[in-house]
Design a protein around this motif. Structure first.
Motif, PDB file in Angstrom:
ATOM      1  N   LYS A 160       0.844  -1.192   0.000  1.00 57.31           N
ATOM      2  CA  LYS A 160       0.000   0.000   0.000  1.00 57.31           C
ATOM      3  C   LYS A 160       0.886   1.251   0.000  1.00 57.31           C
ATOM      4  O   LYS A 160       1.633   1.477  -0.940  1.00 57.31           O
ATOM      5  CB  LYS A 160      -0.973  -0.035   1.167  1.00 57.31           C
ATOM      6  N   THR A 161       0.871   2.060   1.086  1.00 57.81           N
ATOM      7  CA  THR A 161       1.697   3.271   1.116  1.00 57.81           C
ATOM      8  C   THR A 161       3.008   3.068   1.853  1.00 57.81           C
ATOM      9  O   THR A 161       3.806   3.996   1.922  1.00 57.81           O
ATOM     10  CB  THR A 161       0.937   4.415   1.808  1.00 57.81           C
ATOM     11  N   ARG A 162       3.233   1.893   2.409  1.00 55.87           N
ATOM     12  CA  ARG A 162       4.412   1.682   3.261  1.00 55.87           C
ATOM     13  C   ARG A 162       5.541   1.044   2.476  1.00 55.87           C
ATOM     14  O   ARG A 162       5.383  -0.021   1.873  1.00 55.87           O
ATOM     15  CB  ARG A 162       4.043   0.815   4.462  1.00 55.87           C
ATOM     16  N   GLY A 163       6.703   1.696   2.513  1.00 54.02           N
ATOM     17  CA  GLY A 163       7.872   1.178   1.842  1.00 54.02           C
ATOM     18  C   GLY A 163       8.684   0.244   2.717  1.00 54.02           C
ATOM     19  O   GLY A 163       8.498   0.157   3.940  1.00 54.02           O
ATOM     20  N   ASP A 164       9.630  -0.461   2.094  1.00 46.57           N
ATOM     21  CA  ASP A 164      10.389  -1.490   2.803  1.00 46.57           C
ATOM     22  C   ASP A 164      11.433  -0.934   3.767  1.00 46.57           C
ATOM     23  O   ASP A 164      12.075  -1.696   4.497  1.00 46.57           O
ATOM     24  CB  ASP A 164      11.058  -2.446   1.816  1.00 46.57           C
ATOM     25  N   LEU A 165      11.642   0.386   3.796  1.00 45.59           N
ATOM     26  CA  LEU A 165      12.562   0.959   4.781  1.00 45.59           C
ATOM     27  C   LEU A 165      11.938   1.028   6.171  1.00 45.59           C
ATOM     28  O   LEU A 165      12.651   1.222   7.164  1.00 45.59           O
ATOM     29  CB  LEU A 165      12.995   2.359   4.344  1.00 45.59           C
ATOM     30  N   VAL A 166      10.623   0.885   6.261  1.00 38.04           N
ATOM     31  CA  VAL A 166       9.948   0.840   7.560  1.00 38.04           C
ATOM     32  C   VAL A 166      10.069  -0.580   8.107  1.00 38.04           C
ATOM     33  O   VAL A 166       9.675  -1.543   7.444  1.00 38.04           O
ATOM     34  CB  VAL A 166       8.468   1.240   7.434  1.00 38.04           C
ATOM     35  N   SER A 167      10.603  -0.714   9.312  1.00 38.14           N
ATOM     36  CA  SER A 167      10.843  -2.043   9.876  1.00 38.14           C
ATOM     37  C   SER A 167       9.542  -2.691  10.353  1.00 38.14           C
ATOM     38  O   SER A 167       8.552  -2.015  10.655  1.00 38.14           O
ATOM     39  CB  SER A 167      11.821  -1.945  11.050  1.00 38.14           C
ATOM     40  N   ASN A 168       9.567  -4.032  10.432  1.00 41.89           N
ATOM     41  CA  ASN A 168       8.418  -4.759  10.964  1.00 41.89           C
ATOM     42  C   ASN A 168       8.158  -4.374  12.418  1.00 41.89           C
ATOM     43  O   ASN A 168       7.008  -4.316  12.863  1.00 41.89           O
ATOM     44  CB  ASN A 168       8.650  -6.264  10.867  1.00 41.89           C
ATOM     45  N   GLY A 169       9.214  -4.106  13.159  1.00 34.70           N
ATOM     46  CA  GLY A 169       9.051  -3.688  14.548  1.00 34.70           C
ATOM     47  C   GLY A 169       8.292  -2.383  14.660  1.00 34.70           C
ATOM     48  O   GLY A 169       7.441  -2.221  15.547  1.00 34.70           O
ATOM     49  N   ALA A 170       8.580  -1.453  13.759  1.00 32.33           N
ATOM     50  CA  ALA A 170       7.864  -0.175  13.769  1.00 32.33           C
ATOM     51  C   ALA A 170       6.386  -0.375  13.438  1.00 32.33           C
ATOM     52  O   ALA A 170       5.516   0.286  14.017  1.00 32.33           O
ATOM     53  CB  ALA A 170       8.504   0.787  12.766  1.00 32.33           C
ATOM     54  N   VAL A 171       6.103  -1.291  12.523  1.00 40.09           N
ATOM     55  CA  VAL A 171       4.708  -1.587  12.175  1.00 40.09           C
ATOM     56  C   VAL A 171       3.972  -2.156  13.387  1.00 40.09           C
ATOM     57  O   VAL A 171       2.842  -1.767  13.694  1.00 40.09           O
ATOM     58  CB  VAL A 171       4.643  -2.581  10.997  1.00 40.09           C
ATOM     59  N   ASP A 172       4.625  -3.069  14.096  1.00 41.70           N
ATOM     60  CA  ASP A 172       3.999  -3.680  15.271  1.00 41.70           C
ATOM     61  C   ASP A 172       3.721  -2.647  16.356  1.00 41.70           C
ATOM     62  O   ASP A 172       2.673  -2.677  17.011  1.00 41.70           O
ATOM     63  CB  ASP A 172       4.903  -4.785  15.824  1.00 41.70           C
ATOM     64  N   ILE A 173       4.649  -1.721  16.558  1.00 36.27           N
ATOM     65  CA  ILE A 173       4.438  -0.666  17.561  1.00 36.27           C
ATOM     66  C   ILE A 173       3.289   0.234  17.130  1.00 36.27           C
ATOM     67  O   ILE A 173       2.425   0.596  17.937  1.00 36.27           O
ATOM     68  CB  ILE A 173       5.727   0.151  17.758  1.00 36.27           C
ATOM     69  N   GLY A 174       3.245   0.592  15.847  1.00 37.50           N
ATOM     70  CA  GLY A 174       2.193   1.469  15.354  1.00 37.50           C
ATOM     71  C   GLY A 174       0.806   0.862  15.490  1.00 37.50           C
ATOM     72  O   GLY A 174      -0.174   1.584  15.697  1.00 37.50           O
ATOM     73  N   LYS A 175       0.711  -0.465  15.403  1.00 37.80           N
ATOM     74  CA  LYS A 175      -0.591  -1.130  15.532  1.00 37.80           C
ATOM     75  C   LYS A 175      -1.047  -1.222  16.982  1.00 37.80           C
ATOM     76  O   LYS A 175      -2.226  -1.467  17.250  1.00 37.80           O
ATOM     77  CB  LYS A 175      -0.506  -2.534  14.926  1.00 37.80           C
ATOM     78  N   ASP A 176      -0.126  -1.056  17.906  1.00 38.44           N
ATOM     79  CA  ASP A 176      -0.432  -1.170  19.342  1.00 38.44           C
ATOM     80  C   ASP A 176      -0.423   0.225  19.957  1.00 38.44           C
ATOM     81  O   ASP A 176       0.635   0.822  20.177  1.00 38.44           O
ATOM     82  CB  ASP A 176       0.611  -2.064  20.022  1.00 38.44           C
ATOM     83  N   LYS A 177      -1.600   0.756  20.253  1.00 37.37           N
ATOM     84  CA  LYS A 177      -1.698   2.136  20.733  1.00 37.37           C
ATOM     85  C   LYS A 177      -0.958   2.333  22.053  1.00 37.37           C
ATOM     86  O   LYS A 177      -0.374   3.393  22.289  1.00 37.37           O
ATOM     87  CB  LYS A 177      -3.166   2.534  20.882  1.00 37.37           C
ATOM     88  N   GLN A 178      -0.975   1.322  22.925  1.00 36.36           N
ATOM     89  CA  GLN A 178      -0.294   1.470  24.210  1.00 36.36           C
ATOM     90  C   GLN A 178       1.216   1.521  24.031  1.00 36.36           C
ATOM     91  O   GLN A 178       1.902   2.337  24.657  1.00 36.36           O
ATOM     92  CB  GLN A 178      -0.691   0.324  25.150  1.00 36.36           C
ATOM     93  N   GLN A 179       1.758   0.653  23.179  1.00 38.25           N
ATOM     94  CA  GLN A 179       3.195   0.675  22.926  1.00 38.25           C
ATOM     95  C   GLN A 179       3.617   1.988  22.272  1.00 38.25           C
ATOM     96  O   GLN A 179       4.687   2.526  22.559  1.00 38.25           O
ATOM     97  CB  GLN A 179       3.596  -0.514  22.041  1.00 38.25           C
ATOM     98  N   THR A 180       2.759   2.497  21.397  1.00 37.57           N
ATOM     99  CA  THR A 180       3.039   3.790  20.783  1.00 37.57           C
ATOM    100  C   THR A 180       3.152   4.871  21.851  1.00 37.57           C
ATOM    101  O   THR A 180       4.079   5.691  21.834  1.00 37.57           O
ATOM    102  CB  THR A 180       1.934   4.155  19.777  1.00 37.57           C
ATOM    103  N   LYS A 181       2.214   4.874  22.802  1.00 38.00           N
ATOM    104  CA  LYS A 181       2.227   5.870  23.870  1.00 38.00           C
ATOM    105  C   LYS A 181       3.505   5.773  24.700  1.00 38.00           C
ATOM    106  O   LYS A 181       4.097   6.790  25.069  1.00 38.00           O
ATOM    107  CB  LYS A 181       1.005   5.683  24.783  1.00 38.00           C
ATOM    108  N   VAL A 182       3.938   4.547  24.975  1.00 35.58           N
ATOM    109  CA  VAL A 182       5.160   4.352  25.766  1.00 35.58           C
ATOM    110  C   VAL A 182       6.354   4.987  25.069  1.00 35.58           C
ATOM    111  O   VAL A 182       7.164   5.696  25.694  1.00 35.58           O
ATOM    112  CB  VAL A 182       5.411   2.848  26.003  1.00 35.58           C
ATOM    113  N   HIS A 183       6.491   4.752  23.772  1.00 38.51           N
ATOM    114  CA  HIS A 183       7.627   5.307  23.024  1.00 38.51           C
ATOM    115  C   HIS A 183       7.536   6.828  22.923  1.00 38.51           C
ATOM    116  O   HIS A 183       8.560   7.528  23.031  1.00 38.51           O
ATOM    117  CB  HIS A 183       7.690   4.688  21.628  1.00 38.51           C
ATOM    118  N   LEU A 184       6.336   7.345  22.719  1.00 37.20           N
ATOM    119  CA  LEU A 184       6.183   8.797  22.621  1.00 37.20           C
ATOM    120  C   LEU A 184       6.535   9.473  23.939  1.00 37.20           C
ATOM    121  O   LEU A 184       7.274  10.477  23.965  1.00 37.20           O
ATOM    122  CB  LEU A 184       4.747   9.147  22.219  1.00 37.20           C
ATOM    123  N   GLU A 185       6.031   8.931  25.033  1.00 36.55           N
ATOM    124  CA  GLU A 185       6.303   9.525  26.344  1.00 36.55           C
ATOM    125  C   GLU A 185       7.786   9.462  26.682  1.00 36.55           C
ATOM    126  O   GLU A 185       8.345  10.386  27.281  1.00 36.55           O
ATOM    127  CB  GLU A 185       5.470   8.812  27.414  1.00 36.55           C
TER     128      GLU A 185
END
Length: 340
Positions: free
Chosen positions: A79-104
């Motif tokens: 779709k719009t996501r290129g291969d430079l984005v890691s699978n780990g980043a995708v997993d964090i983005g799908k998990d709102k709580q993990q996203t909040k942890v990294h942002l904070e």
């Protein structure tokens, strides 16, 4: 609707996108732009080449996987996501709580809150809400399209009803209770160090003309949406939830709305349920754009992403408060806004 531009972009004529509209538009836009710039475009099937190692979903139907290549290199896209984005980043983005942890952790402002599971009691949820402070927002930890999101909850009774709906009706176990931030919801798209597009996501609405009923105004607006390649699949629904929201404001579908009066049909701003994408790339303060860039940098392996945030204008300064990140974002609303 005054500033609608149905000419769109000169290289994206209707005949070129008539079979790739709505939610299917995103991959086509990316692929077409690469091809237009002289790159070699190749469409792929599930698990072919590098896609065996990339996070993808619902790719049994063709049209979501492609590659763009020059003489020197090739890059793969889901779709719009290129291969430079890691699978780990995708997993964090799908998990709102993990996203909040990294942002904070990186000092990026995000609504304060806490994750709960089905194993935790309603009484504990009420304790969390009291700790956060009403009004609160309740939403699934892993969700999209505004499904199961309840905003501006002001009482324990409404809190309990929202949680029961998410966990029992939608059968989603993990939820987040967080503070309600007043302001307008935006989606910004970040590539590297730059915001390349931004839109205000306004909840579905109609504006009265003193003649047509609310139902007729919805029908008229849906006809306008059908002429937009992205919004053709994002029509306003006249369902019980919509009718209830209208009735809370003292109107019905049969009411004639006074001229110039704007009536919101929901409190959710999602484009997929009839919201209006309004281009604001040049209007947003740089301070808000900087927050979006910082949010993307807070996630390891994330080089481009959509950032959903609230623009909080309640204080002395305009602030961006990040709600979530979407590494595999829909960009149709940015390319084909309702206004702008």
């Amino acid at each position: 609707m005054d500033n609608i531009n149905e000419e769109w972009l000169s290289h994206l004529q209707p005949s070129m996108i008539e079979n790739a509209q709505g939610y299917q538009l995103d991959a086509y836009l990316m692929a077409l732009e690469g091809w237009r710039r002289g790159l070699t475009l190749k469409w792929h099937v599930k698990d072919s080449e590098k896609f065996k190692d990339m996070r993808t979903w619902y790719v049994e139907k063709p049209g979501h996987l492609f590659s763009l290549s020059s003489k020197e290199r090739v890059h793969y896209f889901f779709k719009t996501r290129g291969d430079l984005v890691s699978n780990g980043a995708v997993d964090i983005g799908k998990d709102k709580q993990q996203t909040k942890v990294h942002l904070e952790r990186e000092g990026v402002r995000t609504p304060q809150g806490q994750e709960l599971t089905q194993l935790e009691s309603i009484d504990f949820a009420k304790e969390v809400a009291n700790k956060v402070g009403y009004p609160v927002v309740v939403k699934p930890s892993d969700g999209s399209y505004g499904r199961g999101v309840f905003t501006n909850i002001g009482t324990e009774e409404d809190l309990e009803n929202a949680i029961n709906y998410i966990q029992k009706t939608l059968e989603i176990n993990d939820i987040i209770i967080e503070e309600h931030i007043p302001g307008d919801e935006h989606r910004l798209y970040v590539v590297g160090d730059k915001v390349v597009g931004a839109m205000l996501r306004e909840p579905a609405n109609v504006i009265g003309n003193g003649e047509n009923t609310v139902k007729q105004l919805i029908d008229i607006k849906n006809e306008q949406k059908k002429r937009n390649p992205r919004l053709v699949s994002c029509l306003i629904k006249q369902n019980p939830e919509t009718r209830h929201f209208i009735e809370k404001q003292g109107y019905t579908l049969k009411s004639v709305l006074p001229e110039g009066e704007k009536l919101y049909l929901t409190d959710k701003s999602n484009i997929s349920i009839g919201g209006d994408p309004i281009s604001v790339t040049d209007e947003l303060p740089q301070s808000v754009k900087d927050v979006a860039v910082a949010a993307v940098k807070a996630i390891p392996g994330l080089v481009h992403s959509a950032v959903d945030l609230i623009v909080d204008r309640s204080g002395d300064q305009v602030e961006g408060v990040v709600l979530e990140l979407n590494p595999t974002a829909q960009i149709g609303g940015l390319v084909f806004p309702m206004k702008g």
